[in-house]
Design a protein around this motif. Structure first.
Motif, PDB file in Angstrom:
ATOM      1  N   PHE A  34      -7.896  -1.535  15.379  1.00  0.00           N
ATOM      2  CA  PHE A  34      -8.266  -2.941  15.384  1.00  0.00           C
ATOM      3  C   PHE A  34      -8.320  -3.473  16.818  1.00  0.00           C
ATOM      4  CE2 PHE A  34      -5.637  -2.404  11.497  1.00  0.00           C
ATOM      5  CZ  PHE A  34      -6.693  -2.373  10.626  1.00  0.00           C
ATOM      6  N   PRO A  35      -9.313  -3.125  17.592  1.00  0.00           N
ATOM      7  CA  PRO A  35      -9.410  -3.656  18.949  1.00  0.00           C
ATOM      8  C   PRO A  35      -9.417  -5.178  18.925  1.00  0.00           C
ATOM      9  CG  PRO A  35     -11.018  -1.914  18.585  1.00  0.00           C
ATOM     10  CD  PRO A  35     -10.417  -2.244  17.243  1.00  0.00           C
ATOM     11  N   GLY A  36      -8.672  -5.772  19.851  1.00  0.00           N
ATOM     12  CA  GLY A  36      -8.667  -7.226  19.950  1.00  0.00           C
ATOM     13  C   GLY A  36      -7.738  -7.909  18.983  1.00  0.00           C
TER      14      GLY A  36
ATOM     15  N   ASP B 258      -0.435  -3.347   5.237  1.00  0.00           N
ATOM     16  CA  ASP B 258      -1.239  -4.489   5.652  1.00  0.00           C
ATOM     17  C   ASP B 258      -2.349  -4.047   6.601  1.00  0.00           C
ATOM     18  OD1 ASP B 258      -1.417  -7.567   5.629  1.00  0.00           O
ATOM     19  OD2 ASP B 258      -1.561  -7.032   7.756  1.00  0.00           O
ATOM     20  N   ARG B 259      -2.044  -3.120   7.498  1.00  0.00           N
ATOM     21  CA  ARG B 259      -3.071  -2.585   8.396  1.00  0.00           C
ATOM     22  C   ARG B 259      -4.152  -1.846   7.598  1.00  0.00           C
ATOM     23  NH1 ARG B 259       0.429   0.124  13.316  1.00  0.00           N
ATOM     24  NH2 ARG B 259       0.952  -1.804  14.415  1.00  0.00           N
TER      25      ARG B 259
ATOM     26  N   GLN C 165     -10.740  -3.933   3.930  1.00  0.00           N
ATOM     27  CA  GLN C 165     -11.493  -5.170   3.723  1.00  0.00           C
ATOM     28  C   GLN C 165     -12.727  -5.238   4.619  1.00  0.00           C
ATOM     29  OE1 GLN C 165      -8.836  -8.419   3.460  1.00  0.00           O
ATOM     30  NE2 GLN C 165     -10.372  -9.843   2.718  1.00  0.00           N
ATOM     31  N   GLU C 166     -12.677  -4.581   5.788  1.00  0.00           N
ATOM     32  CA  GLU C 166     -13.798  -4.629   6.722  1.00  0.00           C
ATOM     33  C   GLU C 166     -14.841  -3.550   6.442  1.00  0.00           C
ATOM     34  OE1 GLU C 166     -12.109  -4.384  10.599  1.00  0.00           O
ATOM     35  OE2 GLU C 166     -11.677  -6.531  10.682  1.00  0.00           O
ATOM     36  N   ALA C 167     -14.522  -2.601   5.559  1.00  0.00           N
ATOM     37  CA  ALA C 167     -15.456  -1.516   5.266  1.00  0.00           C
ATOM     38  C   ALA C 167     -16.656  -2.044   4.470  1.00  0.00           C
ATOM     39  CB  ALA C 167     -14.758  -0.415   4.484  1.00  0.00           C
ATOM     40  N   PRO C 168     -17.840  -1.479   4.685  1.00  0.00           N
ATOM     41  CA  PRO C 168     -19.009  -1.911   3.894  1.00  0.00           C
ATOM     42  C   PRO C 168     -18.871  -1.456   2.446  1.00  0.00           C
ATOM     43  CG  PRO C 168     -19.568  -0.016   5.265  1.00  0.00           C
ATOM     44  CD  PRO C 168     -18.189  -0.451   5.677  1.00  0.00           C
ATOM     45  N   ALA C 169     -19.336  -2.267   1.527  1.00  0.00           N
ATOM     46  CA  ALA C 169     -19.287  -1.909   0.106  1.00  0.00           C
ATOM     47  C   ALA C 169     -20.294  -0.799  -0.180  1.00  0.00           C
ATOM     48  CB  ALA C 169     -19.591  -3.125  -0.755  1.00  0.00           C
TER      49      ALA C 169
ATOM     50  N   VAL D 286     -11.245  -5.579  -3.312  1.00  0.00           N
ATOM     51  CA  VAL D 286     -10.306  -5.071  -4.314  1.00  0.00           C
ATOM     52  C   VAL D 286      -9.412  -4.005  -3.705  1.00  0.00           C
ATOM     53  CG1 VAL D 286     -10.110  -3.855  -6.516  1.00  0.00           C
ATOM     54  CG2 VAL D 286     -11.823  -5.642  -6.229  1.00  0.00           C
ATOM     55  N   SER D 287      -9.978  -3.126  -2.875  1.00  0.00           N
ATOM     56  CA  SER D 287      -9.161  -2.107  -2.200  1.00  0.00           C
ATOM     57  C   SER D 287      -8.067  -2.772  -1.378  1.00  0.00           C
ATOM     58  CB  SER D 287     -10.037  -1.232  -1.289  1.00  0.00           C
ATOM     59  OG  SER D 287     -10.880  -0.400  -2.031  1.00  0.00           O
ATOM     60  N   ALA D 288      -8.447  -3.794  -0.611  1.00  0.00           N
ATOM     61  CA  ALA D 288      -7.473  -4.500   0.213  1.00  0.00           C
ATOM     62  C   ALA D 288      -6.374  -5.126  -0.643  1.00  0.00           C
ATOM     63  CB  ALA D 288      -8.173  -5.563   1.052  1.00  0.00           C
ATOM     64  N   ALA D 289      -6.773  -5.737  -1.762  1.00  0.00           N
ATOM     65  CA  ALA D 289      -5.796  -6.368  -2.651  1.00  0.00           C
ATOM     66  C   ALA D 289      -4.860  -5.334  -3.273  1.00  0.00           C
ATOM     67  CB  ALA D 289      -6.518  -7.149  -3.744  1.00  0.00           C
TER      68      ALA D 289
END
Length: 328
Positions: A21-23, A90-91, A97-101, A233-236
């Motif tokens: 997670f740069p930044g 959490d990481r 959550q940022e991955a493309p569906a 959903v993956s993130a949740a």
């Protein structure tokens, strides 16, 4: 020096250089500082307050979960989740959550390629029990919309898992991609939905020896491994797992494909069920169950079950390997 101003040490199993997670250094510090500064859970036989660091896009929140006391037909209350495991999950959730569906259409199949093994016990002449391994490597096709039956291909050949023409209703134990899309992305609501099932089948009076917490952990792991779920959903699911009592961090683990990573795990009945993540990408590599005690299943340290995901894709037909299979 105020404890809240002290330098923050690295998380076990992951260095700062390995963060994908740069930044996001400020988010990292906020999450860890929240966990370090949170008050310790009250020690009580009746209840324990679990302080969980559940990360969001720019903040961390704490959630108090009340655990009932152990009683007849109910396993002893597990320890609160390990803060290091909560931070890792959490990481992982942020990455998911940022991955493309996946680009899927109704009528298609979500494809997964796995490698690994499971272990079974069988009685041999003389009454002794013998452990034997079964190859679990194969290719799997799950209908996007449930209009067709699941298909798998192993060393023994290709077979259809159901024979009802895809007429079964999707469930947590037998999901489709569209079913996963319908699940809540709020971790609390999602976990309660999962617990409603595990309490029914593994709660007091059910005769189950595992209990709702262990079964909830296993159920989430199965959902994440069986197919690539929608990002939200993956993130949740990962954030819901971070709220399950007894979840711990394993700094190093090796999956069935020989890849090493960091794991989140839960111990039950002398076994540790591990979800193994790549240290760099934080992608879920696979799952394994490791013996913590010598017994009929084998020596302590033996991985009695270990299955790794090595490829993902989307196919137009069951039994057809996609032209593009993403290495996993």
């Amino acid at each position: 020096m105020n404890p809240a101003d002290e330098p923050l040490g690295p998380l076990p199993g992951l260095s700062d250089a390995e963060l994908p997670f740069p930044g996001r250094a400020r988010l990292r510090e906020h999450l860890i500082r929240e966990a370090h500064s949170a008050p310790a859970p009250a020690r009580s036989r009746r209840r324990a307050a679990l302080l969980l660091a559940a990360g969001a896009a720019a903040c961390a929140v704490t959630l108090a979960v009340t655990l009932g006391a152990a009683g007849p037909g109910r396993p002893p209350a597990a320890a609160p989740p390990d803060p290091a495991a909560v931070r890792l999950l959490d990481r992982v959730a942020l990455t998911a959550q940022e991955a493309p569906a996946p680009a899927v259409r109704d009528g298609q199949f979500v494809y997964t390629r796995t490698t690994g093994h499971s272990t079974a016990l069988s009685e041999v002449p003389g009454g002794a029990m013998e452990a034997s391994r079964t190859d679990e490597s194969g290719e799997h096709w799950l209908s996007v919309d449930g209009s067709a039956d699941p298909v798998e291909r192993t060393a023994g050949g290709t077979r259809t898992l159901h024979s009802d023409g895809g007429n079964r209703a999707a469930t947590l134990n037998s999901p489709t991609y569209r079913f996963l899309e319908s699940l809540p992305t709020d971790p609390g609501r999602l976990l309660e939905l999962i617990y409603a099932d595990t309490r029914l089948n593994h709660g007091p009076g059910s005769g189950s020896t595992t209990g709702p917490d262990q079964e909830a952990f296993v159920a989430i792991g199965d959902l994440l491994r069986r197919m690539e779920a929608p990002p939200g959903v993956s993130a949740a699911l990962y954030r819901a797992a971070a709220r399950i009592p007894g979840v711990v961090l394993v700094p190093e683990a090796t999956d069935a494909a020989g890849r090493t990573g960091v794991a989140v795990a839960r111990v039950h009945g002398g076994e540790r069920t591990e979800w193994i993540f790549d240290r760099s990408s934080l992608r879920l590599l696979g799952e394994r169950t490791v013996l913590l005690e010598d017994g009929a299943w084998g020596k302590a340290g033996t991985a009695v079950t270990s299955v790794a995901v090595v490829g993902r894709g989307v196919s137009d037909r069951a039994g057809e390997t996609p032209a593009l299979v993403r290495p996993w």
